[in-house]
Design a protein around this motif. Sequence first.
Motif, PDB file in Angstrom:
ATOM      1  N   ALA A  45     -22.045 -10.245  45.289  1.00  0.00           N
ATOM      2  CA  ALA A  45     -22.343  -9.008  44.561  1.00  0.00           C
ATOM      3  C   ALA A  45     -22.720  -9.318  43.111  1.00  0.00           C
ATOM      4  O   ALA A  45     -23.655  -8.726  42.565  1.00  0.00           O
ATOM      5  CB  ALA A  45     -21.160  -8.052  44.620  1.00  0.00           C
ATOM      6  N   ASN A  49     -26.257  -8.528  41.047  1.00  0.00           N
ATOM      7  CA  ASN A  49     -26.251  -7.763  39.800  1.00  0.00           C
ATOM      8  C   ASN A  49     -26.589  -8.592  38.568  1.00  0.00           C
ATOM      9  O   ASN A  49     -26.707  -8.053  37.472  1.00  0.00           O
ATOM     10  CB  ASN A  49     -24.888  -7.092  39.604  1.00  0.00           C
ATOM     11  N   THR A  99     -23.557  -2.957  47.406  1.00  0.00           N
ATOM     12  CA  THR A  99     -24.002  -3.257  46.044  1.00  0.00           C
ATOM     13  C   THR A  99     -25.397  -2.698  45.794  1.00  0.00           C
ATOM     14  O   THR A  99     -25.692  -2.202  44.716  1.00  0.00           O
ATOM     15  CB  THR A  99     -23.975  -4.778  45.797  1.00  0.00           C
ATOM     16  N   ASN A 136     -18.475  -4.638  41.460  1.00  0.00           N
ATOM     17  CA  ASN A 136     -19.598  -3.918  40.858  1.00  0.00           C
ATOM     18  C   ASN A 136     -19.186  -3.269  39.536  1.00  0.00           C
ATOM     19  O   ASN A 136     -19.969  -3.229  38.588  1.00  0.00           O
ATOM     20  CB  ASN A 136     -20.160  -2.889  41.846  1.00  0.00           C
ATOM     21  N   ASN A 139     -19.220  -6.057  37.061  1.00  0.00           N
ATOM     22  CA  ASN A 139     -20.611  -6.425  36.784  1.00  0.00           C
ATOM     23  C   ASN A 139     -21.258  -5.448  35.811  1.00  0.00           C
ATOM     24  O   ASN A 139     -21.983  -5.850  34.900  1.00  0.00           O
ATOM     25  CB  ASN A 139     -21.434  -6.468  38.067  1.00  0.00           C
ATOM     26  N   ARG A 140     -21.008  -4.181  36.001  1.00  0.00           N
ATOM     27  CA  ARG A 140     -21.622  -3.174  35.149  1.00  0.00           C
ATOM     28  C   ARG A 140     -21.056  -3.206  33.721  1.00  0.00           C
ATOM     29  O   ARG A 140     -21.805  -3.045  32.759  1.00  0.00           O
ATOM     30  CB  ARG A 140     -21.485  -1.799  35.780  1.00  0.00           C
TER      31      ARG A 140
END
Length: 154
Positions: A45, A49, A99, A136, A139-140
Amino acid sequence: MAIEARIQNPAYLLPDAVKAINLLYKAAHSAGVPGGTLELVHLRASQINGCSACVDSGARDARKHGETEERLFAVAAWRETPYFTEAERAALDLAESATRLADRSDPVPDAVWAEAARHFGEQELAALVLWIATTNFFNRINAATRQQAPQNWG
């Protein structure tokens, strides 16, 4: 040109966030999914990203769970390699679908879910979905604030 973080990681600036993140981590890692599988899912994931901090930490944590360089180098091309078990492939496929939500009208097709359910029980599936979502989330945060992989690991 070196990219620098815009601010310190927001999770560290808000102490209650760290507590919540630790609880999510604990919940996802306590449902019986092998740690190595969770690390592979996290790594994949994070690759999708483009989160350098999570790709770096994911690969390092996967090594701690006994992952080989050969398998780590192949995670991005898991479909084309013989290195992963059927259960790992199902988890990686689920991670990619969950994702890439905007890539298709049915983000997690029934076939992807059914294959994951063939290998994982309901609590394990819950843990996988929670871990994919948490990855996620990481990651963001890292992308928005430009958190970087460490430069000096020694």
